[in-house]
Scaffold this active site. Structure first.
Site, mmCIF file in Angstrom:
data_model
loop_
_atom_site.group_PDB
_atom_site.id
_atom_site.type_symbol
_atom_site.label_atom_id
_atom_site.label_comp_id
_atom_site.label_asym_id
_atom_site.label_seq_id
_atom_site.Cartn_x
_atom_site.Cartn_y
_atom_site.Cartn_z
ATOM 1 N N LYS A 1 33.642 31.793 46.803
ATOM 2 C CA LYS A 1 34.113 32.224 45.488
ATOM 3 C C LYS A 1 35.479 32.878 45.629
ATOM 4 O O LYS A 1 35.661 33.796 46.433
ATOM 5 C CB LYS A 1 33.118 33.207 44.870
ATOM 6 C CG LYS A 1 33.542 33.740 43.513
ATOM 7 C CD LYS A 1 32.497 34.700 42.970
ATOM 8 C CE LYS A 1 32.931 35.283 41.648
ATOM 9 N NZ LYS A 1 31.930 36.235 41.114
ATOM 10 N N GLY B 1 31.689 25.444 40.182
ATOM 11 C CA GLY B 1 31.466 26.342 39.057
ATOM 12 C C GLY B 1 32.645 27.244 38.795
ATOM 13 O O GLY B 1 33.456 27.508 39.683
ATOM 14 N N ASP C 1 23.491 41.542 33.997
ATOM 15 C CA ASP C 1 24.094 40.278 33.561
ATOM 16 C C ASP C 1 23.157 39.114 33.894
ATOM 17 O O ASP C 1 23.596 38.061 34.359
ATOM 18 C CB ASP C 1 25.456 40.080 34.219
ATOM 19 C CG ASP C 1 26.306 39.055 33.466
ATOM 20 O OD1 ASP C 1 26.039 38.817 32.274
ATOM 21 O OD2 ASP C 1 27.230 38.478 34.066
ATOM 22 N N GLU D 1 33.176 34.202 35.119
ATOM 23 C CA GLU D 1 34.052 35.162 34.448
ATOM 24 C C GLU D 1 35.070 35.751 35.406
ATOM 25 O O GLU D 1 36.195 36.049 35.022
ATOM 26 C CB GLU D 1 33.199 36.273 33.825
ATOM 27 C CG GLU D 1 34.000 37.326 33.087
ATOM 28 C CD GLU D 1 33.110 38.411 32.509
ATOM 29 O OE1 GLU D 1 33.658 39.394 31.981
ATOM 30 O OE2 GLU D 1 31.867 38.272 32.606
ATOM 31 N N PHE D 2 34.674 35.913 36.660
ATOM 32 C CA PHE D 2 35.538 36.591 37.620
ATOM 33 C C PHE D 2 36.174 35.659 38.643
ATOM 34 O O PHE D 2 37.052 36.088 39.378
ATOM 35 C CB PHE D 2 34.746 37.674 38.360
ATOM 36 C CG PHE D 2 34.207 38.736 37.460
ATOM 37 C CD1 PHE D 2 35.039 39.698 36.923
ATOM 38 C CD2 PHE D 2 32.870 38.764 37.125
ATOM 39 C CE1 PHE D 2 34.541 40.675 36.083
ATOM 40 C CE2 PHE D 2 32.357 39.738 36.292
ATOM 41 C CZ PHE D 2 33.196 40.693 35.762
ATOM 42 N N GLY D 3 35.735 34.401 38.718
ATOM 43 C CA GLY D 3 36.328 33.536 39.725
ATOM 44 C C GLY D 3 35.782 32.129 39.693
ATOM 45 O O GLY D 3 34.922 31.777 38.878
ATOM 46 N N THR D 4 36.304 31.313 40.610
ATOM 47 C CA THR D 4 35.917 29.913 40.761
ATOM 48 C C THR D 4 35.155 29.752 42.068
ATOM 49 O O THR D 4 35.533 30.333 43.089
ATOM 50 C CB THR D 4 37.157 29.012 40.760
ATOM 51 O OG1 THR D 4 37.931 29.275 39.586
ATOM 52 C CG2 THR D 4 36.764 27.549 40.770
ATOM 53 N N VAL D 5 34.097 28.939 42.027
ATOM 54 C CA VAL D 5 33.230 28.744 43.185
ATOM 55 C C VAL D 5 33.425 27.335 43.711
ATOM 56 O O VAL D 5 33.435 26.362 42.939
ATOM 57 C CB VAL D 5 31.750 28.992 42.825
ATOM 58 C CG1 VAL D 5 30.876 28.883 44.074
ATOM 59 C CG2 VAL D 5 31.578 30.352 42.171
#
Length: 567
Positions: A244, A222, A342, A225-229
């Site tokens: 993450k 995934g 959110d 908005e703040f990072g890649t998992v």
């Protein structure tokens, strides 16, 4: 032998005996190593013989008259100065001056002190050594400033409760928080609690990559908005985790605070069945890395997309299950004094329960305190927690505008938890098959007026009204997360349970009434027995025996025969 030679010999012996007494008294105060070097001084006739047996290392004459020599001269009396041998006798060690106290040893006055000890004595004088009675022992002396600096590097979590925050670094009064150290130093300005973070806390230099050393990357699962998992397997325990990695470097102050903000939220939330579990976090290559629980079912957004492609939708029973489980997670977050801000399908994850090889004993499931622990599918709140804020001291960052409540846009923060309820209502509507929500425009305002988007499937009236009530324009009219968890619409079994509970309470009331009447009757009967005539039976029936006094006016029997009585 003439008188002059005798006086000269006596004077020489007196000088030698005086030196011997001084060397003996100081030998008891010196360290063991100095005792060996400071032996008693022989007379001048035996000086050559003792020197042949043991010749200690000598300091050059220039060094003797160097550092510390003037202190020795000041401490000597005029008589001692007259008895000091001249330069020709430098081979014989002189007795060093007596130190002022036992703890002070003037190394520079001994000609046999190595230069390394001299340098150590100079260096150690600039440092503050710990006391002998200190409980915290160190192998090397550490200046007090270093301990204050290390304490100041501890970040303070802004989501920690105030009562706990005052104690978590002040155990037994030994440690101080970073805020206490800042208040103790009047030279430093007031810094907002927990922000900004110390830069060295987020950087790991000269270290091997912890991510590559401890984890095996499987795949990317995934992008947020703040990072890649990433899906990773930990090499030590063999379990799967979601790692993450922040999208942007944390070098900038704003990015650094944002990265720490999410870590703070994860850490304080702890462990709840409907919140994705947090394990650890660290900084690597100027990026924040967070280790979380891995959910094998993916996100709710992925499931909705698959349903849309296949033309299917979640049935109402499944929608109620999702709404109930997420409500339990929101209830836990709100009770912790925070709001998510959110909530949306991409921030809700699905966990399928792993089937065990051995069958589960039914009694084990029945004995569980919470019903959801036996559920086959779990829905958990996760995703980006960068928008999480405190209810009492809100610092609101607007989330996805498609799920944003109107009062947040108007900066009305009186009912912050109800903003999560609004977003959850729209999330369930999208899961039910509603079209994509608008980010702005007339349709956006139409939904904020309390109108649900068009849902293709037919929902029950009570469930439809519940969803509509969740997006009510007035946030005070929306149900709370705790109210949703107790809703009869989501938990029909609660209605039957409430009915049974009412019947049980009614029977308990009847039983209590009967017990009270019984006690009153017993209390009323006891005084009646006490004031009744002793010679009269108080019971109409003959089953109760009567008491008859013996002697006095009582009738006496006149017949003692055992046979038949005469007519």
């Amino acid at each position: 032998m003439d008188d002059s030679s005798i006086n000269k010999e006596l004077k020489q012996k007196l000088n030698v005996s005086y030196c011997e007494e001084e060397s003996e008294s100081e030998g008891q105060k010196e360290a063991p190593e100095s005792r060996e070097t400071q032996s008693q001084t022989p007379d001048w006739a035996e000086g050559q013989e003792s020197e042949a047996k043991f010749t200690p290392p000598r300091t050059p004459s220039s060094s003797i008259h160097g550092v510390g020599t003037f202190e020795e001269k000041d401490k000597m009396s005029p008589d001692q100065a007259l008895r000091t041998p001249g330069p020709g006798f430098h081979k014989c060690p002189g007795t060093p001056a007596q130190p002022d106290s036992r703890s002070e040893v003037v190394h520079c006055e001994s000609p046999y002190t190595p230069k390394s000890l001299l340098s150590q004595s100079v260096i150690s004088s600039t440092e503050k050594l710990p006391s002998r009675g200190s409980k915290h022992l160190r192998f090397t002396p550490v200046p007090f400033v270093d301990e204050m600096t290390s304490s100041a590097l501890v970040n303070i979590n802004p989501f920690t409760p105030e009562s706990y925050r005052k104690q978590f670094l002040r155990s037994n009064g030994k440690r101080k928080t970073r805020g206490d150290l800042e208040e103790a130093d009047p030279g430093e300005g007031k810094v907002e609690q927990g922000l900004p973070a110390k830069r060295c806390v987020l950087r790991e230099t000269n270290m091997a990559s912890r991510y590559e050393k401890e984890f095996l990357e499987v795949e990317k699962i995934g992008v947020g908005e703040f990072g890649t998992v990433y899906k990773c397997i930990k090499r030590l325990d063999g379990c799967v985790y979601a790692i993450k990695r922040s999208m942007k470097p944390v070098a900038g102050l704003s990015n650094e605070n944002l990265a720490l903000h999410e870590v703070y939220a994860h850490a304080v939330l702890g462990h709840h069945p409907h919140v994705v579990r947090y394990y650890s976090a660290w900084a690597e290559d100027d990026h924040m890395i967070i280790q979380n629980e891995y959910c094998n079912g993916g996100s709710l957004q992925t499931a909705i997309s698959e349903n849309t492609k296949s033309g299917n939708h979640f049935p109402e029973l499944k929608l109620k299950d999702i709404l109930l489980q997420i409500s339990l997670g929101l209830k836990y977050i709100h009770n912790s004094g925070m709001v998510h801000l959110d909530i949306k399908p991409s921030n809700i994850f699905i966990c399928h329960k792993m089937q065990c090889d051995s069958p589960v004993v039914p009694e084990e499931i029945e004995n569980e305190a919470d019903w959801f622990l036996s559920a086959n599918v779990m829905y958990k709140i996760a995703g980006d927690l960068g928008h999480v804020t405190s209810i009492s001291k809100p610092k609101v960052e607007e989330g996805d505008s498609r799920f944003l409540a109107n009062e947040i846009l108007q900066e009305d923060y009186q009912h912050l938890p109800k903003a999560d309820i609004f977003a959850l209502g729209l999330t369930i509507a999208v899961a039910a098959g509603a079209e994509s929500l608008p980010a702005n425009g007339a349709k956006w305002h139409h939904i904020r007026e309390g109108n649900l988007p068009d849902i293709p499937q037919k929902l029950s009236e009570e469930f439809h009204n519940l969803l509509k009530n969740m997006i009510h324009p007035d946030p005070s009219e929306r149900p709370s997360a705790a109210g949703l968890a107790r809703s009869r619409v989501l938990r029909p079994s609660l209605r039957k349970a409430e009915e049974l509970q009412q019947q049980l309470n009614l029977e308990k009331s009847k039983t209590a009434t009967l017990e009270r009447e019984l006690r009153e009757a017993q209390q009323a009967w006891s005084p009646q027995e006490e004031h009744s005539d002793p010679g009269v039976s108080g019971t109409p029936t003959g089953s109760r025996c009567t008491k008859r006094p013996v002697g006095g006016k009582s009738a006496k029997s006149s017949s003692f025969t055992c046979g038949k009585s005469s007519p």
